[in-house]
Design an enzyme around this catalytic site. Sequence first.
Site, PDB file in Angstrom:
ATOM      1  N   PHE A  36      64.521  69.515  27.567  1.00  0.00           N
ATOM      2  CA  PHE A  36      64.736  70.727  26.610  1.00  0.00           C
ATOM      3  C   PHE A  36      63.732  71.068  25.723  1.00  0.00           C
ATOM      4  O   PHE A  36      62.956  70.191  25.301  1.00  0.00           O
ATOM      5  CB  PHE A  36      66.192  70.266  25.748  1.00  0.00           C
ATOM      6  CG  PHE A  36      67.399  70.406  26.712  1.00  0.00           C
ATOM      7  CD1 PHE A  36      68.267  71.600  26.891  1.00  0.00           C
ATOM      8  CD2 PHE A  36      68.081  69.064  26.911  1.00  0.00           C
ATOM      9  CE1 PHE A  36      69.286  71.453  27.346  1.00  0.00           C
ATOM     10  CE2 PHE A  36      69.240  69.307  27.879  1.00  0.00           C
ATOM     11  CZ  PHE A  36      69.875  70.261  27.911  1.00  0.00           C
TER      12      PHE A  36
ATOM     13  N   GLU B 164      79.326  80.669  29.911  1.00  0.00           N
ATOM     14  CA  GLU B 164      79.953  79.272  30.111  1.00  0.00           C
ATOM     15  C   GLU B 164      78.656  78.485  29.789  1.00  0.00           C
ATOM     16  O   GLU B 164      78.996  76.984  30.083  1.00  0.00           O
ATOM     17  CB  GLU B 164      80.605  79.165  31.626  1.00  0.00           C
ATOM     18  CG  GLU B 164      81.974  79.425  31.450  1.00  0.00           C
ATOM     19  CD  GLU B 164      83.007  78.821  30.611  1.00  0.00           C
ATOM     20  OE1 GLU B 164      82.749  77.514  30.372  1.00  0.00           O
ATOM     21  OE2 GLU B 164      83.949  79.359  30.213  1.00  0.00           O
ATOM     22  N   GLY B 165      77.767  78.984  29.588  1.00  0.00           N
ATOM     23  CA  GLY B 165      76.330  78.179  29.357  1.00  0.00           C
ATOM     24  C   GLY B 165      75.530  78.634  30.576  1.00  0.00           C
ATOM     25  O   GLY B 165      76.113  78.648  31.606  1.00  0.00           O
TER      26      GLY B 165
ATOM     27  N   GLN C 268      83.444  84.727  65.249  1.00  0.00           N
ATOM     28  CA  GLN C 268      82.804  83.695  64.780  1.00  0.00           C
ATOM     29  C   GLN C 268      82.219  83.584  63.780  1.00  0.00           C
ATOM     30  O   GLN C 268      82.577  82.845  62.477  1.00  0.00           O
ATOM     31  CB  GLN C 268      81.823  82.947  65.849  1.00  0.00           C
ATOM     32  CG  GLN C 268      82.644  82.477  67.130  1.00  0.00           C
ATOM     33  CD  GLN C 268      81.607  81.876  68.125  1.00  0.00           C
ATOM     34  OE1 GLN C 268      80.356  82.087  67.834  1.00  0.00           O
ATOM     35  NE2 GLN C 268      82.061  81.196  69.394  1.00  0.00           N
TER      36      GLN C 268
ATOM     37  N   LEU D  25      83.987  92.454  53.703  1.00  0.00           N
ATOM     38  CA  LEU D  25      84.632  93.823  53.551  1.00  0.00           C
ATOM     39  C   LEU D  25      83.742  94.947  53.971  1.00  0.00           C
ATOM     40  O   LEU D  25      84.127  95.938  54.127  1.00  0.00           O
ATOM     41  CB  LEU D  25      85.092  93.900  52.088  1.00  0.00           C
ATOM     42  CG  LEU D  25      86.153  92.965  51.377  1.00  0.00           C
ATOM     43  CD1 LEU D  25      86.604  92.844  49.955  1.00  0.00           C
ATOM     44  CD2 LEU D  25      87.574  93.430  52.025  1.00  0.00           C
ATOM     45  N   GLY D  26      82.498  94.670  54.225  1.00  0.00           N
ATOM     46  CA  GLY D  26      81.476  95.569  54.609  1.00  0.00           C
ATOM     47  C   GLY D  26      81.260  96.788  53.494  1.00  0.00           C
ATOM     48  O   GLY D  26      81.541  96.637  52.203  1.00  0.00           O
TER      49      GLY D  26
END
Length: 130
Positions: free
Chosen positions: A130, A110-111, A26, A85-86
Amino acid sequence: AIACFSEVLEYSKSRILFKQPIASRQAVQLKLADMARRITMAQLLSLQLGRLKDAGTMQPTQVSLAKWNNCRMAIDIAREARDILGGAGITTEHCPIRHALNLESVITYEGTETVHQLVVGREVTGINAF
């Protein structure tokens, strides 16, 4: 995010633990389902942004929202995939660790998230912080 999801999905179907694939657990299925949901939402956001751009109605704040959301989603998916994936998740044999490391730089170039958050916050409140 898609590469990480695809790899961990196949891994979870083939990795046998206690005579069953870990995909039958689960906790793993909840993680995979959440990954699929978040990837799909990011794809839909990008599709809508492209449609707005094509229509000439795209706003800069919408770009910040998409970059903030989709870069964050991608790194979260890479980390979650690495977790499924452990111990194998920290090896370069699998792509999530490589993508996670790459995405750390993407979040910056990308900022930064903070800049995108402030752009969206200014749009929401009408007040420049800002």
